[in-house]
Scaffold this motif. Sequence first.
Motif, short mmCIF file in Angstrom:
data_model
loop_
_atom_site.label_atom_id
_atom_site.label_comp_id
_atom_site.label_asym_id
_atom_site.label_seq_id
_atom_site.Cartn_x
_atom_site.Cartn_y
_atom_site.Cartn_z
N ASP A 57 0.71 -1.17 -0.12
CA ASP A 57 0.08 0.07 -0.08
C ASP A 57 0.82 1.37 -0.01
O ASP A 57 0.18 2.45 -0.19
CB ASP A 57 -1.02 0.05 1.21
CG ASP A 57 -0.35 -0.12 2.38
OD1 ASP A 57 0.71 0.07 2.67
OD2 ASP A 57 -0.91 -0.14 3.69
N ARG A 58 2.01 1.01 0.25
CA ARG A 58 2.99 2.34 0.00
C ARG A 58 3.47 2.33 -1.30
O ARG A 58 4.54 3.36 -1.20
CB ARG A 58 4.10 2.13 1.30
CG ARG A 58 3.63 2.14 2.61
CD ARG A 58 4.59 2.51 3.58
NE ARG A 58 4.72 3.87 3.73
CZ ARG A 58 5.86 4.61 4.34
NH1 ARG A 58 6.63 3.98 4.97
NH2 ARG A 58 5.75 5.87 4.41
N MET A 59 3.53 1.64 -2.20
CA MET A 59 4.06 1.49 -3.35
C MET A 59 3.65 2.78 -4.36
O MET A 59 4.70 3.45 -4.95
CB MET A 59 3.83 0.26 -4.07
CG MET A 59 4.67 -0.93 -3.55
SD MET A 59 6.44 -0.65 -3.20
CE MET A 59 6.98 -0.50 -4.95
N PRO A 60 2.43 3.21 -4.51
CA PRO A 60 2.04 4.50 -4.94
C PRO A 60 2.89 5.49 -4.40
O PRO A 60 3.33 6.34 -5.52
CB PRO A 60 0.58 4.52 -4.69
CG PRO A 60 0.08 3.00 -4.44
CD PRO A 60 1.19 2.45 -3.67
N ALA A 61 3.02 5.62 -3.26
CA ALA A 61 3.74 6.91 -2.68
C ALA A 61 5.23 6.94 -2.96
O ALA A 61 5.91 7.99 -3.48
CB ALA A 61 3.43 6.82 -1.22
N LEU A 62 5.85 5.55 -2.98
CA LEU A 62 7.19 5.40 -3.44
C LEU A 62 7.28 5.73 -4.94
O LEU A 62 8.25 6.30 -5.47
CB LEU A 62 7.70 4.15 -3.13
CG LEU A 62 9.11 3.75 -3.74
CD1 LEU A 62 10.26 4.65 -2.91
CD2 LEU A 62 9.48 2.29 -3.60
N MET A 63 6.37 5.38 -5.74
CA MET A 63 6.59 5.70 -7.44
C MET A 63 6.50 7.28 -7.41
O MET A 63 7.00 7.71 -8.34
CB MET A 63 5.18 4.92 -7.89
CG MET A 63 5.14 5.12 -9.40
SD MET A 63 6.65 4.10 -10.19
CE MET A 63 6.07 2.55 -10.07
N ALA A 64 5.47 7.66 -6.58
CA ALA A 64 5.45 9.31 -7.07
C ALA A 64 6.58 9.98 -6.41
O ALA A 64 7.19 11.10 -6.88
CB ALA A 64 4.14 9.83 -5.97
N THR A 65 7.24 9.51 -5.26
CA THR A 65 8.53 10.03 -4.86
C THR A 65 9.65 9.99 -5.76
O THR A 65 10.50 10.96 -5.89
CB THR A 65 9.03 9.40 -3.53
OG1 THR A 65 8.01 9.17 -2.65
CG2 THR A 65 10.32 9.81 -3.07
N GLY A 66 9.53 9.01 -6.61
CA GLY A 66 10.76 8.95 -7.71
C GLY A 66 10.68 9.90 -8.71
O GLY A 66 9.87 9.88 -9.50
N ASP A 67 11.67 11.01 -9.29
CA ASP A 67 11.62 11.51 -10.21
C ASP A 67 11.98 10.68 -11.53
O ASP A 67 11.54 11.03 -12.62
CB ASP A 67 12.72 12.65 -10.18
CG ASP A 67 12.44 13.62 -9.06
OD1 ASP A 67 11.21 14.48 -9.14
OD2 ASP A 67 13.12 13.92 -8.19
N VAL A 68 12.83 9.85 -11.25
CA VAL A 68 13.13 8.55 -12.12
C VAL A 68 13.11 7.30 -11.67
O VAL A 68 13.70 7.28 -10.57
CB VAL A 68 14.43 9.18 -13.00
CG1 VAL A 68 15.79 9.23 -12.02
CG2 VAL A 68 14.87 8.12 -14.10
N HIS A 69 13.00 6.26 -12.36
CA HIS A 69 12.95 4.96 -11.96
C HIS A 69 13.93 4.07 -12.50
O HIS A 69 14.06 4.13 -13.92
CB HIS A 69 11.57 4.32 -11.89
CG HIS A 69 10.60 4.95 -10.84
ND1 HIS A 69 10.34 4.52 -9.48
CD2 HIS A 69 10.06 6.02 -10.76
CE1 HIS A 69 9.57 5.23 -8.97
NE2 HIS A 69 9.42 6.17 -9.60
N TYR A 70 14.55 3.26 -11.88
CA TYR A 70 15.74 2.56 -12.50
C TYR A 70 15.27 1.19 -12.80
O TYR A 70 14.64 0.38 -12.05
CB TYR A 70 16.90 2.44 -11.45
CG TYR A 70 18.09 1.92 -12.02
CD1 TYR A 70 19.00 2.57 -12.77
CD2 TYR A 70 18.70 0.98 -11.45
CE1 TYR A 70 20.08 2.24 -13.29
CE2 TYR A 70 19.96 0.14 -12.27
CZ TYR A 70 20.52 0.81 -12.85
OH TYR A 70 21.92 0.39 -13.16
N VAL A 71 15.72 0.76 -14.05
CA VAL A 71 15.68 -0.65 -14.81
C VAL A 71 16.98 -1.17 -15.08
O VAL A 71 17.46 -0.55 -15.88
CB VAL A 71 14.50 -0.74 -15.63
CG1 VAL A 71 14.34 -1.94 -16.33
CG2 VAL A 71 13.15 0.18 -15.29
N SER A 72 17.25 -2.22 -14.40
CA SER A 72 18.56 -2.79 -14.66
C SER A 72 18.40 -4.41 -14.77
O SER A 72 17.73 -5.18 -14.27
CB SER A 72 19.54 -2.71 -13.58
OG SER A 72 20.76 -3.16 -13.79
#
Length: 423
Positions: free
Chosen positions: A291-306
């Motif tokens: 339930d905290r993932m939407p807030a974490l998603m909004a926190t990131g200006d850019v998200h890392y995929v590796s």
Amino acid sequence: MRIGLLSQWFDPEPGPAALPGMLARALADRGHDVQVLTGFPNYPTGRLAPGYRLARRLDEADGRTRVRRVALYPSHDRSAARRVANYGSFAVSALVSGTPALRGLDALWVGNSPISVALPMWFARYVHRVPVLLHVLDLWPDSVVASGFLGTGRVSRAVERGMAAWCGGMYRSATRVAHVSPGAADLLAGRGVPRHKLVHIPVWADETLGVRAGDLRAELGLRADQVVLVYAGALGEAQGLDSLIDACARVGDPRLVCLIAGSGTTEERLRRRAGAVGATNVRFLGQLPRDRMPALMATGDVHYVSLRPGGMSAYTMPSKVQATLAAGRALLVAAEGDAAAVARDSGAGITARPGDAGSIADALREVCDLGREKLELLGRAGRAHYDRVFSVAAGADRVERTLREMVENPGFRASRRRPRAGG
């Protein structure tokens, strides 16, 4: 049409297990009667979801969607024996108690993971004479081998060959075979799937993660000018996150903050590495509740995929690519092949060479130079691309069109014996 969905995973299970439910609702909204065959919800904890008690079968209804749940052994841990029991029990239970619900269908969509769903799929195909669209959501045995779940040795190689032969039987029996990334088409064709059976149907994301109710910046003590890079997911060998830690240590811009959320086999090593190389701009958040993932998603200006180079990386599409685009956030992709192509084509991403700390550090400096406002514009471009290519609506359109083509193919319909409806 009367459409069936066969998937071990279904609502109210979260994350990737929620994707078949999104498809079911989208098809029902288009006026189709939808029959789902699935198990009792137990992902990801291995415990039954609240409100459920295990039974031989349970029938539920929601408008034009009917759901038949069948018994299984609830488990989702690292034990190979318990995982096999979970997969195998669903397959046998679905074959015995679930396949009567699949009589009279016009067509059947099958999520291929785990591949034990072949038992009820084959029954529906050959006994009920229902055409099958097999959606290859995970490449087997490749994904199992890459995870290290099989281990090594002669027995493991024999199991791998057996799974490959099993998958070949699934491909041959399916009327059409859908793949989620473009690069997988050549791989499947090389494994004997005729080109005319292949169709590209990208998989969608949990679009609720795009609902920004707030972020974690204040809670984490982040300044308004700080540029936040988020990695959320498994911390394992396949992700190759050591190079991200090294890259962060090379970037002296005080605005950069890297948040790593998740757990896995390399977590402790990564924490030690961050200390050893002086990556003080990296923070480990541990495993966050869903339930905290939407807030974490909004926190990131850019998200890392590796992804580590080689192996499956060229034709793997990590689910966080679609999730990030759906949330309207920018991407930094350190991977080969299809994932990097999406970052470029969507206009939402910056790419770096996987495993190359210098290249990743250059990309991080570019992120900082862009700043939060321009990264926001990249995210908006990504959301527009998601709506066109990856959304639930776009996926349902492709699935619906493919199923209709299967049903309306004159040659196939002429040879198909339609049994009486029932179940």
